[in-house]
Design a protein around this motif. Structure first.
Motif, PDB file in Angstrom:
ATOM      1  N   LEU A   1       0.779  -1.071   0.297  1.00 54.94           N
ATOM      2  CA  LEU A   1       0.056  -0.064   0.065  1.00 54.94           C
ATOM      3  C   LEU A   1       0.962   1.233  -0.065  1.00 54.94           C
ATOM      4  O   LEU A   1       0.468   2.271  -0.765  1.00 54.94           O
ATOM      5  N   ALA A   2       1.920   1.495   0.990  1.00 50.30           N
ATOM      6  CA  ALA A   2       2.772   2.444   0.962  1.00 50.30           C
ATOM      7  C   ALA A   2       3.467   2.720  -0.406  1.00 50.30           C
ATOM      8  O   ALA A   2       3.503   3.771  -0.818  1.00 50.30           O
ATOM      9  N   ALA A   3       3.756   1.574  -1.223  1.00 47.32           N
ATOM     10  CA  ALA A   3       4.449   1.835  -2.276  1.00 47.32           C
ATOM     11  C   ALA A   3       3.592   2.431  -3.786  1.00 47.32           C
ATOM     12  O   ALA A   3       3.731   3.299  -4.209  1.00 47.32           O
ATOM     13  N   VAL A   4       2.207   1.775  -3.532  1.00 45.36           N
ATOM     14  CA  VAL A   4       1.096   2.304  -4.511  1.00 45.36           C
ATOM     15  C   VAL A   4       0.767   3.844  -3.970  1.00 45.36           C
ATOM     16  O   VAL A   4       0.891   4.723  -4.954  1.00 45.36           O
ATOM     17  N   VAL A   5       0.654   4.233  -2.984  1.00 42.62           N
ATOM     18  CA  VAL A   5       0.345   5.431  -2.531  1.00 42.62           C
ATOM     19  C   VAL A   5       1.345   6.423  -2.901  1.00 42.62           C
ATOM     20  O   VAL A   5       1.261   7.669  -3.422  1.00 42.62           O
ATOM     21  N   GLY A   6       2.527   5.791  -2.702  1.00 46.42           N
ATOM     22  CA  GLY A   6       3.887   6.901  -2.723  1.00 46.42           C
ATOM     23  C   GLY A   6       3.831   7.211  -4.373  1.00 46.42           C
ATOM     24  O   GLY A   6       4.551   8.223  -4.679  1.00 46.42           O
ATOM     25  N   ALA A   7       3.613   6.131  -5.337  1.00 48.19           N
ATOM     26  CA  ALA A   7       3.797   6.310  -6.701  1.00 48.19           C
ATOM     27  C   ALA A   7       2.516   7.177  -7.314  1.00 48.19           C
ATOM     28  O   ALA A   7       2.435   7.533  -8.392  1.00 48.19           O
ATOM     29  N   CYS A   8       1.428   7.535  -6.386  1.00 52.78           N
ATOM     30  CA  CYS A   8      -0.039   8.104  -6.854  1.00 52.78           C
ATOM     31  C   CYS A   8       0.568   9.883  -7.191  1.00 52.78           C
ATOM     32  O   CYS A   8       0.564  10.316  -6.350  1.00 52.78           O
ATOM     33  N   ASP A   9       0.869  10.039  -8.150  1.00 51.16           N
ATOM     34  CA  ASP A   9       1.264  11.382  -8.697  1.00 51.16           C
ATOM     35  C   ASP A   9       0.274  12.061  -9.965  1.00 51.16           C
ATOM     36  O   ASP A   9       0.651  13.279  -9.968  1.00 51.16           O
TER      37      ASP A   9
ATOM     38  N   ALA B   1      -0.346  -0.222  -9.446  1.00 52.75           N
ATOM     39  CA  ALA B   1      -0.305  -1.439  -8.821  1.00 52.75           C
ATOM     40  C   ALA B   1       0.447  -2.591  -9.465  1.00 52.75           C
ATOM     41  O   ALA B   1       1.095  -3.253  -8.951  1.00 52.75           O
ATOM     42  N   GLY B   2       0.303  -2.684 -10.999  1.00 50.03           N
ATOM     43  CA  GLY B   2       0.867  -3.776 -11.640  1.00 50.03           C
ATOM     44  C   GLY B   2       2.488  -3.694 -11.417  1.00 50.03           C
ATOM     45  O   GLY B   2       3.164  -4.491 -11.149  1.00 50.03           O
ATOM     46  N   ALA B   3       3.046  -2.199 -11.389  1.00 52.09           N
ATOM     47  CA  ALA B   3       4.302  -2.107 -11.329  1.00 52.09           C
ATOM     48  C   ALA B   3       4.970  -2.326  -9.936  1.00 52.09           C
ATOM     49  O   ALA B   3       5.856  -2.983  -9.801  1.00 52.09           O
TER      50      ALA B   3
ATOM     51  N   LEU C   1      -2.738  -7.776  -5.977  1.00 50.42           N
ATOM     52  CA  LEU C   1      -2.323  -6.912  -5.164  1.00 50.42           C
ATOM     53  C   LEU C   1      -3.274  -5.583  -5.315  1.00 50.42           C
ATOM     54  O   LEU C   1      -3.492  -5.030  -4.243  1.00 50.42           O
ATOM     55  N   LEU C   2      -3.877  -5.717  -6.457  1.00 52.16           N
ATOM     56  CA  LEU C   2      -4.705  -4.387  -6.665  1.00 52.16           C
ATOM     57  C   LEU C   2      -6.022  -4.856  -5.699  1.00 52.16           C
ATOM     58  O   LEU C   2      -6.565  -3.744  -5.142  1.00 52.16           O
ATOM     59  N   ALA C   3      -6.453  -5.939  -5.835  1.00 57.29           N
ATOM     60  CA  ALA C   3      -7.873  -6.225  -5.000  1.00 57.29           C
ATOM     61  C   ALA C   3      -7.444  -6.215  -3.457  1.00 57.29           C
ATOM     62  O   ALA C   3      -8.395  -5.642  -2.764  1.00 57.29           O
ATOM     63  N   GLU C   4      -6.300  -6.246  -3.156  1.00 52.63           N
ATOM     64  CA  GLU C   4      -5.707  -5.936  -1.747  1.00 52.63           C
ATOM     65  C   GLU C   4      -5.786  -4.758  -1.216  1.00 52.63           C
ATOM     66  O   GLU C   4      -6.328  -4.263  -0.320  1.00 52.63           O
ATOM     67  N   VAL C   5      -5.425  -3.865  -2.108  1.00 55.18           N
ATOM     68  CA  VAL C   5      -5.087  -2.336  -1.698  1.00 55.18           C
ATOM     69  C   VAL C   5      -6.364  -1.465  -2.027  1.00 55.18           C
ATOM     70  O   VAL C   5      -6.558  -0.443  -1.393  1.00 55.18           O
TER      71      VAL C   5
END
Ligand SMILES: C[S@@+](CC[C@H](N)C(=O)[O-])C[C@H]1O[C@@H](n2cnc3c(N)ncnc32)[C@H](O)[C@@H]1O
Length: 524
Positions: free
Chosen positions: A472-480, A489-491, A503-507
């Motif tokens: 989740l931290a990695a996904v949020v951090g990349a939300c620019d 989420a794929g990356a 991973l997408l379903a989890e976050v």
């Protein structure tokens, strides 16, 4: 100033509308000339004395004023400390209004028969008030009834409250979107109506207390506010059949035993059993909001041995058919609740009266099996689209609120609509950006390469802390705001060597919560 009037009079002759307006204009000019402002009073007696006053002690402030007969000191002595002043001091403080004007406004009373022996005492509390809302900073003077400190005894049951902690809580939450109409139910001295007057074309302020409405009208006139209409009556009676864009209410929600001998203070007790008054304000809101209209109120709710308070409140909301976001700030056990409100009325502990009231409160709670009482804020909305899913958010957030939460609440309601209109697939296609007030904290066990705790921290809004796992931290951090959520989420999944869809379903559920809470902002 008519010092030779030899007036000894607490009940002035009925003023005409014209004299009243010109008296109010003179009062305003005198207050401005004396620089009767929050800053000037703070400078006058200093922060320690101000803090002591806040705790209910005026000695430090009085010491700071010794030898100071300036108009500012006189006004502060009269209207904040609730002390009498000499006629000469009053003459200097009210060069335009004069004593006669102060009496006509029911602001001042004069005691004594000769010029030398005449003293002037306040009949009202009148103090400067400053704030910042979504429209910027503002300052008013607010008149209300004299408090316990000035009276020297417990306040009467028809006391009209000044600006208190609950008033500030509600005004800080008020959504300031420009609208046509706002209803302030239970206006008291009119503080919420005044705030609403900044973003509404017209405000209707209601109360069961005629005196409260007179003070609201005085405060509006004194502050040059012309779009507030006052109406007398209980709950929604004065607005039967009318719809409003917004309703605000700091209602008399305090749970009070209906036992003979227990005082019923108008400002806090709606006369119903338990938390039924809060239920009534919620039920009525549904009938008095335009589609899409918003009601904001404070309230208490009871926890019963057999039911959680939130499920009881949810039942009221379901019957009313409203969207609801409820934030519970505090929970008190019955004993603490009883002590708080018995003291609030000015009854001193360790007296027979206090003990009798304490018994009455505990009996009343025991009768309904009340285990605790919650306090919080309700943001309710009449759905614009009856078929849309209902917002139901019940949260416990104990942090003290900052000012200007109204914009945050409005943004969260818009975010809810955005989320409700999108499937998970559509959210995966959306571009989100981390809000500018969000920071990330990482804590490591000494020597470890990977963090043991990652926390996302919101600077504004409800100052939320969200514990995030690595993904989740990695996904949020990349939300620019540039890449769709699904691509991010794929990356991240590739980097973590896990399945992208999983991973997408989890976050995604947490991503939805972060959007609602304002930590992630949709860019589409
Ligand atoms: C807690 S005070 C709030 C005053 C002000 N709005 C504020 O935010 O500080 C509640 C007000 O509701 C009024 N009130 C009490 N019972 C009421 C009723 N049944 N209908 C309407 N107002 C009522 C009281 O007179 C009082 O002015």
């Amino acid at each position: 100033m008519g010092l030779n009037e030899n007036v000894n009079n607490d009940s002035p002759a009925e003023p005409t509308a014209n004299t009243q307006q010109s008296d109010v204009d003179c009062l305003r000019a005198d207050l401005i000339a004396a620089d009767y402002s929050v800053d000037a009073i703070d400078r006058l007696w200093g922060t320690d004395a101000a803090a002591a006053l806040h705790r209910g002690y005026r000695a430090p402030a009085e010491r700071a004023l010794v030898g100071n007969a300036s108009p500012l000191a006189t006004l502060a002595r009269l209207f904040v400390l609730g002390r009498a002043v000499s006629a000469a001091e009053a003459a200097e403080a009210f060069p335009l209004l004069g004593l006669a004007g102060g009496i006509r406004l029911a602001l001042l009373a004069v005691d004594g028969d000769t010029v030398e022996s005449t003293t002037v005492r306040p009949l009202l509390d009148l103090r400067p008030y400053e704030f910042t809302d979504s429209r910027g900073p503002g300052a008013w003077w607010i008149a209300s009834d004299l408090g316990e400190l000035a009276l020297g005894h417990a306040i009467p049951e028809d006391h009209v409250l000044g600006v208190g902690g609950a008033s500030l809580t509600l005004s800080g939450l008020m959504i300031g979107t420009p609208v046509d109409s706002v209803l302030d139910l239970g206006t008291g001295c009119g503080i919420q109506a005044l705030h609403a007057s900044r973003h509404a074309k017209r405000v209707v302020a209601t109360d069961i207390s005629k005196r409260a409405l007179e003070l609201t009208a005085l405060n509006a006139a004194l502050n040059g506010v012309t779009n507030i209409e006052v109406r007398l009556g209980s709950l929604y009676e004065p607005v039967a059949g009318e719809l409003f864009d917004h309703i605000v209410s700091n209602p008399p929600f305090v749970i009070t035993p209906r036992t003979p001998g227990v005082p019923s203070y108008e400002y806090r007790d709606g006369g119903l059993v338990g938390d039924a008054l809060v239920e009534a304000v919620i039920a009525g809101a549904a009938d008095h909001l335009v589609p899409g209209g918003i009601a904001q109120m404070l309230g208490n709710w009871e926890y019963h041995a057999t039911s959680d308070a939130f499920s009881r409140v949810a039942g009221w909301l379901d019957r009313a058919g409203l969207d609801a976001w409820i934030v519970e700030r505090e929970v008190q056990d019955p004993a603490l609740y009883a002590e708080t409100w018995i003291r609030d009325g000015g009854t001193r502990p360790a007296t027979a009266e206090f003990d009798a009231l304490y018994e009455a409160w505990l009996d009343d709670f025991a009768e309904r099996g009340v285990t605790s009482v919650g306090f919080g804020y309700l943001t309710l909305r009449r759905p614009a689209d009856e078929s849309a899913p209902r917002l139901r958010s019940f949260e416990r957030i104990s942090v003290a609120l900052g000012a200007g939460l109204g914009d945050h609440l409005a943004a969260s309601l818009a975010a809810w609509d955005w989320l409700a209109a999108r499937t998970d697939l559509e959210i995966a296609d959306a571009r989100l950006a981390v809000a500018s007030d969000v920071t990330e904290e990482r804590h490591y066990w000494p020597g470890d390469e990977h963090p043991a705790v990652i926390t996302l921290r919101q600077g504004g809004g409800f100052a939320r802390e969200v514990h995030a796992g690595t993904a989740l931290a990695a996904v949020v951090g990349a939300c620019d705001g540039e890449l769709p959520l699904g691509i991010i989420a794929g990356a991240v999944a590739q980097l973590l060597e896990v399945d992208g869809a999983e991973l997408l379903a989890e976050v995604e559920p947490t991503i939805r919560e972060l959007v609602f809470a304002g930590l992630l902002v949709p860019q589409d």
